[in-house]
Scaffold this motif. Structure first.
Motif, PDB file in Angstrom:
ATOM      1  N   GLY A  79       0.833  -1.205   0.000  1.00 15.13           N
ATOM      2  CA  GLY A  79       0.000   0.000   0.000  1.00 15.13           C
ATOM      3  C   GLY A  79       0.861   1.246   0.000  1.00 15.13           C
ATOM      4  N   LYS A  80       0.250   2.322  -0.473  1.00 22.15           N
ATOM      5  CA  LYS A  80       1.021   3.537  -0.702  1.00 22.15           C
ATOM      6  C   LYS A  80       1.670   4.101   0.564  1.00 22.15           C
ATOM      7  CE  LYS A  80       0.737   8.219  -2.157  1.00 22.15           C
ATOM      8  NZ  LYS A  80      -0.028   9.343  -2.633  1.00 22.15           N
ATOM      9  N   GLU A  81       0.921   4.060   1.669  1.00 26.19           N
ATOM     10  CA  GLU A  81       1.454   4.678   2.887  1.00 26.19           C
ATOM     11  C   GLU A  81       2.704   3.937   3.363  1.00 26.19           C
ATOM     12  OE1 GLU A  81      -0.902   7.302   4.481  1.00 26.19           O
ATOM     13  OE2 GLU A  81      -1.472   7.115   2.391  1.00 26.19           O
ATOM     14  N   ALA A  82       2.679   2.606   3.234  1.00 19.61           N
ATOM     15  CA  ALA A  82       3.834   1.815   3.642  1.00 19.61           C
ATOM     16  C   ALA A  82       5.013   2.046   2.702  1.00 19.61           C
ATOM     17  CB  ALA A  82       3.466   0.337   3.678  1.00 19.61           C
ATOM     18  N   ALA A  83       4.705   2.143   1.392  1.00 24.35           N
ATOM     19  CA  ALA A  83       5.775   2.371   0.419  1.00 24.35           C
ATOM     20  C   ALA A  83       6.457   3.711   0.686  1.00 24.35           C
ATOM     21  CB  ALA A  83       5.201   2.332  -0.996  1.00 24.35           C
ATOM     22  N   LEU A  84       5.638   4.685   1.005  1.00 25.39           N
ATOM     23  CA  LEU A  84       6.176   6.011   1.312  1.00 25.39           C
ATOM     24  C   LEU A  84       7.043   5.954   2.572  1.00 25.39           C
ATOM     25  CD1 LEU A  84       5.780   8.672  -0.053  1.00 25.39           C
ATOM     26  CD2 LEU A  84       3.871   9.159   1.480  1.00 25.39           C
ATOM     27  N   THR A  85       6.572   5.208   3.553  1.00 21.29           N
ATOM     28  CA  THR A  85       7.342   5.060   4.788  1.00 21.29           C
ATOM     29  C   THR A  85       8.704   4.444   4.503  1.00 21.29           C
ATOM     30  OG1 THR A  85       5.256   4.700   5.924  1.00 21.29           O
ATOM     31  CG2 THR A  85       7.240   4.124   7.137  1.00 21.29           C
ATOM     32  N   ALA A  86       8.721   3.425   3.627  1.00 17.07           N
ATOM     33  CA  ALA A  86       9.988   2.773   3.274  1.00 17.07           C
ATOM     34  C   ALA A  86      10.929   3.777   2.623  1.00 17.07           C
ATOM     35  CB  ALA A  86       9.724   1.615   2.316  1.00 17.07           C
ATOM     36  N   LYS A 302       0.457  -6.165  17.506  1.00 21.88           N
ATOM     37  CA  LYS A 302       1.214  -7.263  16.906  1.00 21.88           C
ATOM     38  C   LYS A 302       2.625  -6.833  16.534  1.00 21.88           C
ATOM     39  CE  LYS A 302      -1.968  -8.532  13.898  1.00 21.88           C
ATOM     40  NZ  LYS A 302      -2.765  -9.214  12.887  1.00 21.88           N
ATOM     41  N   GLN A 303       2.807  -5.517  16.350  1.00 27.11           N
ATOM     42  CA  GLN A 303       4.147  -4.983  16.098  1.00 27.11           C
ATOM     43  C   GLN A 303       4.817  -5.564  14.865  1.00 27.11           C
ATOM     44  OE1 GLN A 303       6.272  -2.736  18.178  1.00 27.11           O
ATOM     45  NE2 GLN A 303       4.234  -2.070  18.778  1.00 27.11           N
ATOM     46  N   ARG A 304       4.027  -5.884  13.865  1.00 28.13           N
ATOM     47  CA  ARG A 304       4.655  -6.348  12.634  1.00 28.13           C
ATOM     48  C   ARG A 304       5.312  -5.171  11.927  1.00 28.13           C
ATOM     49  NH1 ARG A 304      -0.081 -10.069  10.482  1.00 28.13           N
ATOM     50  NH2 ARG A 304       0.251 -11.777  11.925  1.00 28.13           N
ATOM     51  N   PRO A 305       6.363  -5.418  11.156  1.00 24.56           N
ATOM     52  CA  PRO A 305       6.954  -4.305  10.418  1.00 24.56           C
ATOM     53  C   PRO A 305       5.959  -3.716   9.414  1.00 24.56           C
ATOM     54  CG  PRO A 305       8.007  -6.380   9.839  1.00 24.56           C
ATOM     55  CD  PRO A 305       7.057  -6.684  10.937  1.00 24.56           C
ATOM     56  N   ILE A 306       6.167  -2.449   9.078  1.00 20.67           N
ATOM     57  CA  ILE A 306       5.231  -1.766   8.179  1.00 20.67           C
ATOM     58  C   ILE A 306       5.409  -2.273   6.749  1.00 20.67           C
ATOM     59  CG2 ILE A 306       4.532   0.525   7.338  1.00 20.67           C
ATOM     60  CD1 ILE A 306       5.751   1.621   9.963  1.00 20.67           C
ATOM     61  N   TYR A 307       6.632  -2.684   6.402  1.00 20.44           N
ATOM     62  CA  TYR A 307       6.923  -3.180   5.059  1.00 20.44           C
ATOM     63  C   TYR A 307       8.129  -4.096   5.152  1.00 20.44           C
ATOM     64  CZ  TYR A 307      10.515   0.308   5.659  1.00 20.44           C
ATOM     65  OH  TYR A 307      11.548   1.019   6.176  1.00 20.44           O
ATOM     66  N   LEU A 308       8.354  -4.921   4.151  1.00 15.62           N
ATOM     67  CA  LEU A 308       9.567  -5.741   4.087  1.00 15.62           C
ATOM     68  C   LEU A 308      10.295  -5.418   2.795  1.00 15.62           C
ATOM     69  CD1 LEU A 308       8.377  -9.257   5.298  1.00 15.62           C
ATOM     70  CD2 LEU A 308       9.777  -7.599   6.540  1.00 15.62           C
ATOM     71  N   VAL A 309      11.603  -5.242   2.899  1.00 10.99           N
ATOM     72  CA  VAL A 309      12.405  -4.920   1.716  1.00 10.99           C
ATOM     73  C   VAL A 309      12.959  -6.213   1.136  1.00 10.99           C
ATOM     74  CG1 VAL A 309      14.476  -3.752   0.909  1.00 10.99           C
ATOM     75  CG2 VAL A 309      13.019  -2.662   2.624  1.00 10.99           C
ATOM     76  N   ARG A 310      12.755  -6.408  -0.185  1.00 14.05           N
ATOM     77  CA  ARG A 310      13.335  -7.575  -0.838  1.00 14.05           C
ATOM     78  C   ARG A 310      14.777  -7.283  -1.229  1.00 14.05           C
ATOM     79  NH1 ARG A 310      14.143 -10.187  -5.728  1.00 14.05           N
ATOM     80  NH2 ARG A 310      13.786  -8.282  -6.901  1.00 14.05           N
ATOM     81  N   ARG A 311      14.967  -6.107  -1.855  1.00 14.74           N
ATOM     82  CA  ARG A 311      16.323  -5.762  -2.275  1.00 14.74           C
ATOM     83  C   ARG A 311      16.430  -4.261  -2.527  1.00 14.74           C
ATOM     84  NH1 ARG A 311      19.817  -7.975  -7.446  1.00 14.74           N
ATOM     85  NH2 ARG A 311      21.438  -6.451  -7.064  1.00 14.74           N
ATOM     86  N   ILE A 312      17.613  -3.745  -2.327  1.00 18.46           N
ATOM     87  CA  ILE A 312      17.837  -2.317  -2.601  1.00 18.46           C
ATOM     88  C   ILE A 312      18.920  -2.180  -3.656  1.00 18.46           C
ATOM     89  CG2 ILE A 312      18.612  -0.115  -1.627  1.00 18.46           C
ATOM     90  CD1 ILE A 312      17.543  -0.996   1.045  1.00 18.46           C
ATOM     91  N   TRP A 313      18.671  -1.340  -4.655  1.00 19.14           N
ATOM     92  CA  TRP A 313      19.714  -0.999  -5.630  1.00 19.14           C
ATOM     93  C   TRP A 313      20.142   0.425  -5.345  1.00 19.14           C
ATOM     94  CZ3 TRP A 313      15.727  -4.205  -6.697  1.00 19.14           C
ATOM     95  CH2 TRP A 313      15.997  -5.385  -7.386  1.00 19.14           C
ATOM     96  N   SER A 314      21.403   0.605  -4.981  1.00 17.28           N
ATOM     97  CA  SER A 314      21.858   1.958  -4.695  1.00 17.28           C
ATOM     98  C   SER A 314      23.343   2.063  -4.971  1.00 17.28           C
ATOM     99  CB  SER A 314      21.575   2.288  -3.234  1.00 17.28           C
ATOM    100  OG  SER A 314      22.218   3.476  -2.880  1.00 17.28           O
ATOM    101  N   HIS A 315      23.753   3.181  -5.513  1.00 16.38           N
ATOM    102  CA  HIS A 315      25.180   3.390  -5.746  1.00 16.38           C
ATOM    103  C   HIS A 315      25.879   3.853  -4.483  1.00 16.38           C
ATOM    104  CE1 HIS A 315      25.168   2.759 -10.118  1.00 16.38           C
ATOM    105  NE2 HIS A 315      23.927   3.207 -10.039  1.00 16.38           N
ATOM    106  N   LYS A 316      25.086   4.268  -3.478  1.00 14.26           N
ATOM    107  CA  LYS A 316      25.668   4.672  -2.195  1.00 14.26           C
ATOM    108  C   LYS A 316      25.429   3.553  -1.191  1.00 14.26           C
ATOM    109  CE  LYS A 316      25.948   8.790  -4.027  1.00 14.26           C
ATOM    110  NZ  LYS A 316      25.016   8.585  -5.107  1.00 14.26           N
ATOM    111  N   ASP A 317      26.202   3.608  -0.099  1.00 16.96           N
ATOM    112  CA  ASP A 317      25.899   2.671   0.978  1.00 16.96           C
ATOM    113  C   ASP A 317      24.645   3.165   1.665  1.00 16.96           C
ATOM    114  OD1 ASP A 317      28.166   1.319   0.418  1.00 16.96           O
ATOM    115  OD2 ASP A 317      29.388   2.456   1.835  1.00 16.96           O
TER     116      ASP A 317
END
Ligand code: UDP
Ligand code: MG
Length: 321
Positions: A79-86, A302-317
């Motif tokens: 959902g959009k709100e979670a994506a924005l949070t990420a 329940k304290q579940r995370p708001i989103y889960l990241v599968r992978r990040i592509w970034s040129h920075k750390d």
């Protein structure tokens, strides 16, 4: 929670993307032109919210062409709100700007927002003067929702302000520290306070594709907003209880008095039925309202995370946030 690195860019633009492959090339081109002409250092953080089209491929392509593009791929559609949070969690800039991928909110107003930020404001809201390409039903329901929520809410949620706004680093850090799982962003932004300015613009129709908000989702969104920022419905349920029991006592006194004075005619089936049904309805309604809040309390605890990241592509750390 992580802070930003001192070498970070000035501006982080956060773009939640759900099936937006057709919009991405135009979005990127317009963003790049605007940001380059503003002479600010910038990054564009695109969050792929479980898209089922080629959005991710397009994003990775942008990442390969431009080192300022960061791609965060979520494990599914949250959902959009979670994506924005990420996206906000991974922003490294001194300020962050959430932007829809569909170009409804033109990137060209970003320099005006940056100017306000330079003047010393922490939050710059982009307020739409007109909304092209949206149905009257959507406009009316949106108007009704803001009237309703602002009657009840503990904070004033500005109508006609989407998610496009500028957040300074202190505001962003404060937002990240809020622990709730159901993130009604518009309310959270308003709750934060800080020095706020507005810029005004005309909202465009979508560049391509369809809005992801069905009326069912909008209803869910409205309920989330109201339950997150108001306890008036709960209070209303108890007031209604008082009023109904008050009325019921009056009618009891009347019935007893009438029976004592005139005897009992042993009719009254309709009045019993009416009272029974009415009370049953009121009770169910009150239970429903309590249930809405209880369900959300359950979800928060329940304290579940708001989103889960599968992978990040970034040129920075990037810090895992
Ligand atoms: N979006 C998302 N996840 C979703 C739904 C939407 O990340 O589950 C993104 C979408 O890609 C777009 C933004 O949120 O960038 C706004 O969505 P949309 O244009 O459908 O909303 P509207 O403008 O109709 O309110
Ligand atoms: Mg849109």
């Amino acid at each position: 929670m992580t802070g930003h690195s001192p070498q970070g860019p000035t501006v982080s633009v956060i773009v939640p993307c759900y099936n937006e492959s057709e919009n991405l090339p135009a979005l990127y081109a317009r963003m790049r032109d605007v940001m380059d002409s503003s002479h600010e250092e910038w990054e564009m953080i695109c969050v792929n919210d479980g898209s089922t089209d080629e959005t991710l491929d397009r994003l990775i392509q942008l990442y390969q062409e431009d080192p300022r593009v960061v791609v965060i791929d979520l494990s599914r559609n949250f959902g959009k709100e979670a994506a924005l949070t990420a996206g906000l969690a991974h922003a490294r800039g001194q300020c962050a700007i959430p932007l829809d991928a569909d170009l409804q909110d033109p990137p060209e107003i970003i320099p005006r927002m940056l100017a306000k930020w330079r003047e010393g404001f922490d939050v710059v809201n982009a307020v739409r003067i007109s909304r092209k390409g949206e149905s009257w039903l959507k406009k009316i329901s949106s108007y009704a929702f803001y009237r309703a929520i602002n009657c009840m809410s503990i904070v004033e949620i500005p109508p006609n302000t989407g998610d496009l706004r500028l957040l300074s680093r202190p505001t962003l850090d404060a937002l990240k520290a809020l622990p709730e799982r159901r993130r009604f962003m518009k309310g959270l932004f308003a709750w934060l306070g800080f020095r706020t300015a507005s810029v005004y613009y005309h909202r465009e129709p979508r560049h391509a594709g369809r809005s992801k908000w069905s009326y069912q989702k909008l209803w869910q969104f409205a309920l989330d907003g109201i339950t997150s920022f108001s306890q008036v419905p709960l209070r209303f349920a108890s007031y209604l209880g008082f009023v109904v029991s008050g009325l019921a006592s009056f009618s009891a006194i009347y019935l007893v008095a009438r029976t004592l004075l005139k005897g009992s005619p042993v009719k009254g089936y309709p009045s019993i039925m009416v009272t029974l049904l009415f009370l049953g309805g009121v009770q169910l309604m009150a239970l429903g309202v309590i249930g809405e809040y209880l369900g959300r309390t359950y979800e928060e605890c329940k304290q579940r995370p708001i989103y889960l990241v599968r992978r990040i592509w970034s040129h920075k750390d990037v810090d895992e946030a």
